[in-house]
Design a protein around this motif. Structure first.
Motif, PDB file in Angstrom:
ATOM      1  N   GLY A   1      47.834  71.060  76.170  1.00 41.88           N
ATOM      2  CA  GLY A   1      48.334  70.060  75.220  1.00 41.88           C
ATOM      3  C   GLY A   1      49.626  69.376  75.597  1.00 41.88           C
ATOM      4  N   ASN A   2      50.159  69.614  76.788  1.00 46.49           N
ATOM      5  CA  ASN A   2      51.391  68.940  77.209  1.00 46.49           C
ATOM      6  C   ASN A   2      51.146  67.446  77.437  1.00 46.49           C
ATOM      7  OD1 ASN A   2      52.993  71.284  77.230  1.00 46.49           O
ATOM      8  ND2 ASN A   2      52.233  71.852  79.258  1.00 46.49           N
ATOM      9  N   ASP A   3      52.194  66.657  77.270  1.00 44.56           N
ATOM     10  CA  ASP A   3      52.095  65.207  77.447  1.00 44.56           C
ATOM     11  C   ASP A   3      51.672  64.846  78.866  1.00 44.56           C
ATOM     12  OD1 ASP A   3      53.113  65.272  74.915  1.00 44.56           O
ATOM     13  OD2 ASP A   3      54.811  63.947  75.304  1.00 44.56           O
ATOM     14  N   PHE A   4      51.109  63.644  78.994  1.00 43.31           N
ATOM     15  CA  PHE A   4      50.654  63.162  80.297  1.00 43.31           C
ATOM     16  C   PHE A   4      51.309  61.816  80.604  1.00 43.31           C
ATOM     17  CE2 PHE A   4      47.858  60.644  82.996  1.00 43.31           C
ATOM     18  CZ  PHE A   4      47.474  61.543  83.980  1.00 43.31           C
ATOM     19  N   GLN A   5      51.792  61.680  81.841  1.00 45.76           N
ATOM     20  CA  GLN A   5      52.329  60.408  82.329  1.00 45.76           C
ATOM     21  C   GLN A   5      51.849  60.198  83.763  1.00 45.76           C
ATOM     22  OE1 GLN A   5      56.550  61.536  81.073  1.00 45.76           O
ATOM     23  NE2 GLN A   5      56.597  59.324  80.773  1.00 45.76           N
ATOM     24  N   HIS A   6      51.633  58.936  84.118  1.00 48.43           N
ATOM     25  CA  HIS A   6      51.170  58.639  85.467  1.00 48.43           C
ATOM     26  C   HIS A   6      51.615  57.223  85.823  1.00 48.43           C
ATOM     27  CE1 HIS A   6      48.550  58.190  88.960  1.00 48.43           C
ATOM     28  NE2 HIS A   6      48.215  59.468  88.853  1.00 48.43           N
ATOM     29  N   LEU A   7      52.060  57.039  87.050  1.00 45.04           N
ATOM     30  CA  LEU A   7      52.520  55.733  87.505  1.00 45.04           C
ATOM     31  C   LEU A   7      51.448  54.664  87.342  1.00 45.04           C
ATOM     32  CD1 LEU A   7      54.696  54.008  88.884  1.00 45.04           C
ATOM     33  CD2 LEU A   7      53.769  54.739  91.097  1.00 45.04           C
TER      34      LEU A   7
ATOM     35  N   ARG B   1      37.039  70.324  69.432  1.00 40.59           N
ATOM     36  CA  ARG B   1      37.106  70.657  68.014  1.00 40.59           C
ATOM     37  C   ARG B   1      36.473  71.992  67.618  1.00 40.59           C
ATOM     38  NH1 ARG B   1      39.233  65.878  65.439  1.00 40.59           N
ATOM     39  NH2 ARG B   1      39.560  67.312  63.695  1.00 40.59           N
ATOM     40  N   THR B   2      35.527  72.522  68.402  1.00 41.39           N
ATOM     41  CA  THR B   2      34.937  73.785  67.987  1.00 41.39           C
ATOM     42  C   THR B   2      35.900  74.947  68.194  1.00 41.39           C
ATOM     43  OG1 THR B   2      33.094  75.320  68.262  1.00 41.39           O
ATOM     44  CG2 THR B   2      33.849  74.206  70.231  1.00 41.39           C
ATOM     45  N   LYS B   3      35.832  75.916  67.303  1.00 43.59           N
ATOM     46  CA  LYS B   3      36.688  77.101  67.408  1.00 43.59           C
ATOM     47  C   LYS B   3      36.364  77.919  68.641  1.00 43.59           C
ATOM     48  CE  LYS B   3      37.891  77.513  62.535  1.00 43.59           C
ATOM     49  NZ  LYS B   3      37.997  78.387  61.344  1.00 43.59           N
ATOM     50  N   TYR B   4      35.149  77.773  69.167  1.00 43.57           N
ATOM     51  CA  TYR B   4      34.776  78.491  70.388  1.00 43.57           C
ATOM     52  C   TYR B   4      35.685  78.132  71.556  1.00 43.57           C
ATOM     53  CZ  TYR B   4      30.169  79.897  68.493  1.00 43.57           C
ATOM     54  OH  TYR B   4      29.151  80.446  67.762  1.00 43.57           O
ATOM     55  N   PHE B   5      36.021  76.839  71.669  1.00 44.41           N
ATOM     56  CA  PHE B   5      36.683  76.345  72.871  1.00 44.41           C
ATOM     57  C   PHE B   5      38.112  75.874  72.619  1.00 44.41           C
ATOM     58  CE2 PHE B   5      32.073  75.136  73.837  1.00 44.41           C
ATOM     59  CZ  PHE B   5      31.813  76.372  74.414  1.00 44.41           C
ATOM     60  N   ALA B   6      38.334  75.068  71.570  1.00 40.11           N
ATOM     61  CA  ALA B   6      39.678  74.646  71.145  1.00 40.11           C
ATOM     62  C   ALA B   6      40.519  74.081  72.295  1.00 40.11           C
ATOM     63  CB  ALA B   6      40.399  75.817  70.481  1.00 40.11           C
ATOM     64  N   GLN B   7      39.926  73.162  73.052  1.00 40.49           N
ATOM     65  CA  GLN B   7      40.678  72.509  74.123  1.00 40.49           C
ATOM     66  C   GLN B   7      41.635  71.479  73.503  1.00 40.49           C
ATOM     67  OE1 GLN B   7      40.024  73.504  77.726  1.00 40.49           O
ATOM     68  NE2 GLN B   7      39.674  75.070  76.154  1.00 40.49           N
ATOM     69  N   LYS B   8      42.893  71.531  73.886  1.00 44.51           N
ATOM     70  CA  LYS B   8      43.912  70.758  73.174  1.00 44.51           C
ATOM     71  C   LYS B   8      44.008  69.316  73.669  1.00 44.51           C
ATOM     72  CE  LYS B   8      46.831  74.614  71.780  1.00 44.51           C
ATOM     73  NZ  LYS B   8      48.196  75.187  71.783  1.00 44.51           N
ATOM     74  N   PRO B   9      43.982  68.360  72.732  1.00 45.71           N
ATOM     75  CA  PRO B   9      44.275  66.967  73.087  1.00 45.71           C
ATOM     76  C   PRO B   9      45.755  66.818  73.396  1.00 45.71           C
ATOM     77  CG  PRO B   9      44.109  67.183  70.725  1.00 45.71           C
ATOM     78  CD  PRO B   9      43.774  68.543  71.302  1.00 45.71           C
ATOM     79  N   PHE B  10      46.160  65.629  73.828  1.00 47.47           N
ATOM     80  CA  PHE B  10      47.566  65.448  74.218  1.00 47.47           C
ATOM     81  C   PHE B  10      47.949  63.983  74.119  1.00 47.47           C
ATOM     82  CE2 PHE B  10      44.762  65.549  77.876  1.00 47.47           C
ATOM     83  CZ  PHE B  10      45.073  64.368  78.542  1.00 47.47           C
TER      84      PHE B  10
ATOM     85  N   GLY C   1      42.293  62.209  72.542  1.00 49.19           N
ATOM     86  CA  GLY C   1      41.534  63.105  71.695  1.00 49.19           C
ATOM     87  C   GLY C   1      40.598  62.300  70.817  1.00 49.19           C
ATOM     88  N   LEU C   2      39.641  62.970  70.209  1.00 51.06           N
ATOM     89  CA  LEU C   2      38.663  62.313  69.339  1.00 51.06           C
ATOM     90  C   LEU C   2      38.858  62.778  67.903  1.00 51.06           C
ATOM     91  CD1 LEU C   2      35.382  62.590  71.467  1.00 51.06           C
ATOM     92  CD2 LEU C   2      36.922  60.625  71.272  1.00 51.06           C
TER      93      LEU C   2
ATOM     94  N   ASP D   1      42.966  63.069  65.404  1.00 51.69           N
ATOM     95  CA  ASP D   1      42.495  63.156  66.788  1.00 51.69           C
ATOM     96  C   ASP D   1      43.353  64.074  67.652  1.00 51.69           C
ATOM     97  OD1 ASP D   1      44.736  61.550  67.031  1.00 51.69           O
ATOM     98  OD2 ASP D   1      43.657  59.781  67.755  1.00 51.69           O
ATOM     99  N   MET D   2      44.424  64.650  67.077  1.00 49.46           N
ATOM    100  CA  MET D   2      45.249  65.611  67.802  1.00 49.46           C
ATOM    101  C   MET D   2      44.950  67.053  67.394  1.00 49.46           C
ATOM    102  SD  MET D   2      47.020  63.992  70.016  1.00 49.46           S
ATOM    103  CE  MET D   2      48.191  65.269  70.498  1.00 49.46           C
ATOM    104  N   GLN D   3      43.889  67.248  66.609  1.00 51.14           N
ATOM    105  CA  GLN D   3      43.531  68.591  66.173  1.00 51.14           C
ATOM    106  C   GLN D   3      42.558  69.228  67.165  1.00 51.14           C
ATOM    107  OE1 GLN D   3      45.486  69.500  63.595  1.00 51.14           O
ATOM    108  NE2 GLN D   3      46.146  67.382  63.923  1.00 51.14           N
ATOM    109  N   SER D   4      42.547  70.553  67.203  1.00 46.68           N
ATOM    110  CA  SER D   4      41.624  71.258  68.082  1.00 46.68           C
ATOM    111  C   SER D   4      41.236  72.590  67.472  1.00 46.68           C
ATOM    112  CB  SER D   4      42.257  71.501  69.460  1.00 46.68           C
ATOM    113  OG  SER D   4      43.354  72.393  69.373  1.00 46.68           O
ATOM    114  N   GLY D   5      40.017  73.038  67.769  1.00 44.25           N
ATOM    115  CA  GLY D   5      39.539  74.328  67.297  1.00 44.25           C
ATOM    116  C   GLY D   5      39.499  74.459  65.794  1.00 44.25           C
TER     117      GLY D   5
END
Length: 267
Positions: free
Chosen positions: A110-116, A242-251, A217-218, A24-28
């Motif tokens: 793809g950078n980590d996310f944190q929120h209060l 997941r598509t190579k067209y877009f490759a938006q990174k999970p995090f 990510g999925l 689930d951390m893969q992209s494109g």
């Protein structure tokens, strides 16, 4: 009874932190033909055909759509994704988190996310679990019957009893409407530590810290399940990631909670 004055990690899940090799951390990584034929993701959007966004396209429900750039196609799909997220997040203080997460996915590479709010939600989740097999109940019960003086023996004992516990997860009914079910749902990795443990007579004070991480990510198994593959929201998300067209990174999403326990030791 002797306490401890430095951090003692008492439990860690088998699923490790920062696992970028997880599916689930893969992209494109998936070709368009495979996405269409194997994953049944030919048409996912009401507004644009993701497979031919560079060409005009006649959608059954709309007029002909003019060609758009890759960047415009991505923006359109994210907009549709955000507009549909309210179906899973429409009540309570955390309902806006999912929008923040998709904004982060679009902009952060793809950078980590944190929120209060995620820390607050996690702390409330842990405190709400009253069952005898919950982690906090087991920790409290173990401290109240604790007879070990050596940290290593204490660590081994806690690891053993916590391996039988039910870890905190956002699977309650209210989590499916308050935003946390879609934002996190399952939690990939958990670490529990005793930050300090002091005794005054039979009375103890323990500071317990939970550190957790999930993957925003999925994976392939997710989208092949009927409950995900039939919902436009998840179809668009999978295509963006997941598509190579877009490759938006999970995090990774990171959150934590610190809880103080008090009581009496029976030993």
């Amino acid at each position: 009874m002797k306490g401890i004055d430095k951090k003692l990690i008492i439990f860690t899940t088998k699923k490790r932190f920062n696992d970028r090799n997880a599916d689930d951390m893969q992209s494109g990584d998936i070709e368009a033909d495979i996405l269409k034929k194997h994953y049944h993701l030919g048409q996912v959007s009401t507004f644009i055909d993701w497979t031919t966004f560079g060409l005009s396209y006649q959608h059954p429900a709309t007029n002909s759509i003019q060609p758009v750039s890759r960047e415009k196609a991505i923006a359109m799909l994210y907009h549709e994704l955000r507009s549909q997220s309210y179906a899973f997040s429409f009540r309570g203080p955390y309902q806006g988190l999912i929008i923040n997460l998709f904004n982060h996915m679009q902009r952060s590479n793809g950078n980590d996310f944190q929120h209060l709010f995620m820390n607050n939600a996690y702390r409330n989740l842990i405190l709400s679990e009253k069952a005898t097999d919950s982690t906090l109940s087991i920790i409290k019960n173990t401290i109240e019957k604790l007879y070990f003086n050596k940290s290593q023996l204490m660590k081994e004992h806690f690891s053993n009893v916590l391996s039988k516990s039910r870890l905190p997860k956002y699977t309650r009914w209210k989590d499916f409407v308050n935003g946390m079910g879609i934002t996190v749902h399952d939690i990939n990795s958990t670490e529990i530590s005793i930050e300090s443990l002091t005794f005054q007579g039979n009375t103890y004070t323990a500071v317990i810290k939970y550190r957790a991480q999930d993957h925003f990510g999925l994976d392939k198994k997710d989208i092949l399940k009927a409950k995900f593959n039939s919902i436009t929201f998840f179809r668009i998300w999978f295509i963006l990631q997941r598509t190579k067209y877009f490759a938006q990174k999970p995090f990774f999403t990171n959150f934590e909670a610190t809880i103080t326990l008090t009581g009496e030791n029976d030993v």
